[in-house]
Scaffold this motif. Structure first.
Motif, PDB file in Angstrom:
ATOM      1  N   ASP A  26       0.870  -1.175   0.000  1.00  0.00           N
ATOM      2  CA  ASP A  26       0.000   0.000   0.000  1.00  0.00           C
ATOM      3  C   ASP A  26       0.904   1.221   0.000  1.00  0.00           C
ATOM      4  N   TRP A  27       0.350   2.409  -0.303  1.00  0.00           N
ATOM      5  CA  TRP A  27       1.132   3.624  -0.157  1.00  0.00           C
ATOM      6  C   TRP A  27       1.296   3.883   1.334  1.00  0.00           C
ATOM      7  N   PHE A  28       2.499   4.183   1.755  1.00  0.00           N
ATOM      8  CA  PHE A  28       2.801   4.479   3.157  1.00  0.00           C
ATOM      9  C   PHE A  28       3.331   5.904   3.214  1.00  0.00           C
ATOM     10  N   TYR A  29       2.713   6.740   4.015  1.00  0.00           N
ATOM     11  CA  TYR A  29       3.049   8.159   4.104  1.00  0.00           C
ATOM     12  C   TYR A  29       3.708   8.462   5.442  1.00  0.00           C
ATOM     13  N   LYS A  30       4.869   9.129   5.397  1.00  0.00           N
ATOM     14  CA  LYS A  30       5.564   9.558   6.601  1.00  0.00           C
ATOM     15  C   LYS A  30       5.574  11.084   6.628  1.00  0.00           C
ATOM     16  N   ILE A  31       5.156  11.641   7.758  1.00  0.00           N
ATOM     17  CA  ILE A  31       5.061  13.092   7.897  1.00  0.00           C
ATOM     18  C   ILE A  31       6.106  13.570   8.898  1.00  0.00           C
ATOM     19  N   TYR A  32       6.770  14.656   8.522  1.00  0.00           N
ATOM     20  CA  TYR A  32       7.815  15.256   9.341  1.00  0.00           C
ATOM     21  C   TYR A  32       7.417  16.692   9.680  1.00  0.00           C
ATOM     22  N   ASN A  33       7.884  17.168  10.825  1.00  0.00           N
ATOM     23  CA  ASN A  33       7.593  18.552  11.199  1.00  0.00           C
ATOM     24  C   ASN A  33       8.575  19.496  10.512  1.00  0.00           C
ATOM     25  N   GLU A  34       8.482  20.766  10.853  1.00  0.00           N
ATOM     26  CA  GLU A  34       9.327  21.782  10.220  1.00  0.00           C
ATOM     27  C   GLU A  34      10.813  21.601  10.526  1.00  0.00           C
ATOM     28  N   ASN A  35      11.139  20.819  11.553  1.00  0.00           N
ATOM     29  CA  ASN A  35      12.534  20.533  11.892  1.00  0.00           C
ATOM     30  C   ASN A  35      13.031  19.237  11.267  1.00  0.00           C
ATOM     31  N   GLY A  36      12.197  18.610  10.445  1.00  0.00           N
ATOM     32  CA  GLY A  36      12.582  17.359   9.800  1.00  0.00           C
ATOM     33  C   GLY A  36      12.440  16.146  10.690  1.00  0.00           C
ATOM     34  N   GLU A  37      11.765  16.285  11.830  1.00  0.00           N
ATOM     35  CA  GLU A  37      11.570  15.164  12.755  1.00  0.00           C
ATOM     36  C   GLU A  37      10.287  14.418  12.393  1.00  0.00           C
ATOM     37  N   PHE A  38      10.365  13.094  12.389  1.00  0.00           N
ATOM     38  CA  PHE A  38       9.194  12.268  12.109  1.00  0.00           C
ATOM     39  C   PHE A  38       8.125  12.519  13.168  1.00  0.00           C
ATOM     40  N   VAL A  39       6.880  12.753  12.727  1.00  0.00           N
ATOM     41  CA  VAL A  39       5.801  12.975  13.679  1.00  0.00           C
ATOM     42  C   VAL A  39       4.646  11.996  13.528  1.00  0.00           C
ATOM     43  N   SER A  40       4.453  11.449  12.310  1.00  0.00           N
ATOM     44  CA  SER A  40       3.275  10.619  12.125  1.00  0.00           C
ATOM     45  C   SER A  40       3.337   9.863  10.807  1.00  0.00           C
ATOM     46  N   SER A  41       2.439   8.866  10.671  1.00  0.00           N
ATOM     47  CA  SER A  41       2.358   8.120   9.418  1.00  0.00           C
ATOM     48  C   SER A  41       0.971   7.525   9.253  1.00  0.00           C
ATOM     49  N   THR A  42       0.672   7.163   8.018  1.00  0.00           N
ATOM     50  CA  THR A  42      -0.564   6.459   7.692  1.00  0.00           C
ATOM     51  C   THR A  42      -0.344   5.721   6.382  1.00  0.00           C
ATOM     52  N   SER A  43      -1.312   4.946   5.976  1.00  0.00           N
ATOM     53  CA  SER A  43      -1.208   4.226   4.712  1.00  0.00           C
ATOM     54  C   SER A  43      -2.549   4.252   4.001  1.00  0.00           C
ATOM     55  N   MET A  44      -2.490   3.963   2.683  1.00  0.00           N
ATOM     56  CA  MET A  44      -3.697   3.940   1.870  1.00  0.00           C
ATOM     57  C   MET A  44      -3.470   2.963   0.716  1.00  0.00           C
ATOM     58  N   SER A  45      -4.509   2.266   0.331  1.00  0.00           N
ATOM     59  CA  SER A  45      -4.414   1.316  -0.779  1.00  0.00           C
ATOM     60  C   SER A  45      -3.969   2.010  -2.051  1.00  0.00           C
ATOM     61  N   LYS A  46      -3.085   1.339  -2.791  1.00  0.00           N
ATOM     62  CA  LYS A  46      -2.648   1.832  -4.092  1.00  0.00           C
ATOM     63  C   LYS A  46      -3.710   1.516  -5.121  1.00  0.00           C
ATOM     64  N   GLY A  47      -3.492   2.032  -6.288  1.00  0.00           N
ATOM     65  CA  GLY A  47      -4.367   1.674  -7.390  1.00  0.00           C
ATOM     66  C   GLY A  47      -5.185   2.834  -7.892  1.00  0.00           C
ATOM     67  N   SER A  48      -6.195   2.482  -8.668  1.00  0.00           N
ATOM     68  CA  SER A  48      -7.030   3.509  -9.277  1.00  0.00           C
ATOM     69  C   SER A  48      -7.807   4.267  -8.206  1.00  0.00           C
ATOM     70  N   LYS A  49      -8.315   5.412  -8.602  1.00  0.00           N
ATOM     71  CA  LYS A  49      -9.088   6.257  -7.701  1.00  0.00           C
ATOM     72  C   LYS A  49     -10.213   5.449  -7.053  1.00  0.00           C
ATOM     73  N   HIS A  50     -10.345   5.605  -5.738  1.00  0.00           N
ATOM     74  CA  HIS A  50     -11.420   4.938  -5.013  1.00  0.00           C
ATOM     75  C   HIS A  50     -11.900   5.843  -3.881  1.00  0.00           C
ATOM     76  N   THR A  51     -13.060   5.517  -3.359  1.00  0.00           N
ATOM     77  CA  THR A  51     -13.679   6.318  -2.315  1.00  0.00           C
ATOM     78  C   THR A  51     -13.304   5.785  -0.948  1.00  0.00           C
ATOM     79  N   LEU A  52     -12.848   6.672  -0.086  1.00  0.00           N
ATOM     80  CA  LEU A  52     -12.571   6.321   1.301  1.00  0.00           C
ATOM     81  C   LEU A  52     -13.832   6.592   2.104  1.00  0.00           C
ATOM     82  N   ARG A  53     -14.315   5.582   2.759  1.00  0.00           N
ATOM     83  CA  ARG A  53     -15.553   5.702   3.539  1.00  0.00           C
ATOM     84  C   ARG A  53     -15.223   5.979   5.010  1.00  0.00           C
ATOM     85  N   ALA A  54     -16.253   6.122   5.815  1.00  0.00           N
ATOM     86  CA  ALA A  54     -16.133   6.562   7.206  1.00  0.00           C
ATOM     87  C   ALA A  54     -15.123   5.750   8.014  1.00  0.00           C
TER      88      ALA A  54
END
Length: 101
Positions: A26-54
Motif C-alpha cells: 500500500d502507499w505508506f506516508y511519513k510526515i515530518y515537522n518543520e525541523n525534519g523530525e518524524f511525527v506521524s504516518s498512515t497508509s492507503m491502498s494503491k491503485g485507481s481512484k477509489h472512495t474512502l468511507r467513514a
C-alpha cells in the motif's frame, strides 16, 4: 460523516502535509515537522481512484494522531492548515511516542 476520494487524499498528504510516500504493498506516508523530525504516518491502498468511507477515514485520522475524523476531512478539503494539523498531531503524540516509522 462524508467520504473522501483517494486521489485527493494522496494530493493533500504529499502536497499540503509534505509527506514522504513510500511504495509498499500500500502507499505508506511519513510526515515530518518543520525541523525534519518524524511525527506521524498512515497508509492507503494503491491503485485507481477509489472512495474512502467513514471507517477508513477514521483509521487514517487515528493513525496520523488527529483527534477526529472531521479533522482529517478538513485537512484534505483544505480547511485545516498544515501548521494546525501538526500542532494537533504533536499534542496527541508527544515526541518519542510514535508507533509507526
Amino acid at each position: 460523516m462524508g467520504t473522501l476520494e483517494s486521489n485527493e487524499t494522496d494530493k493533500a498528504l504529499r502536497g499540503k502535509m509534505q509527506a514522504e510516500r513510500l511504495d509498499r504493498p500500500d502507499w505508506f506516508y511519513k510526515i515530518y515537522n518543520e525541523n525534519g523530525e518524524f511525527v506521524s504516518s498512515t497508509s492507503m491502498s494503491k491503485g485507481s481512484k477509489h472512495t474512502l468511507r467513514a471507517n477508513r477515514i477514521s483509521d487514517m485520522a487515528r493513525q496520523l494522531g488527529l483527534s477526529t475524523s472531521q479533522q482529517f476531512i478538513d485537512l484534505v478539503n483544505c480547511t485545516l492548515s498544515r501548521e494546525a494539523a501538526l500542532k494537533i498531531i504533536q499534542t496527541n503524540r508527544p515526541p518519542g511516542t510514535h508507533r509507526n516509522r
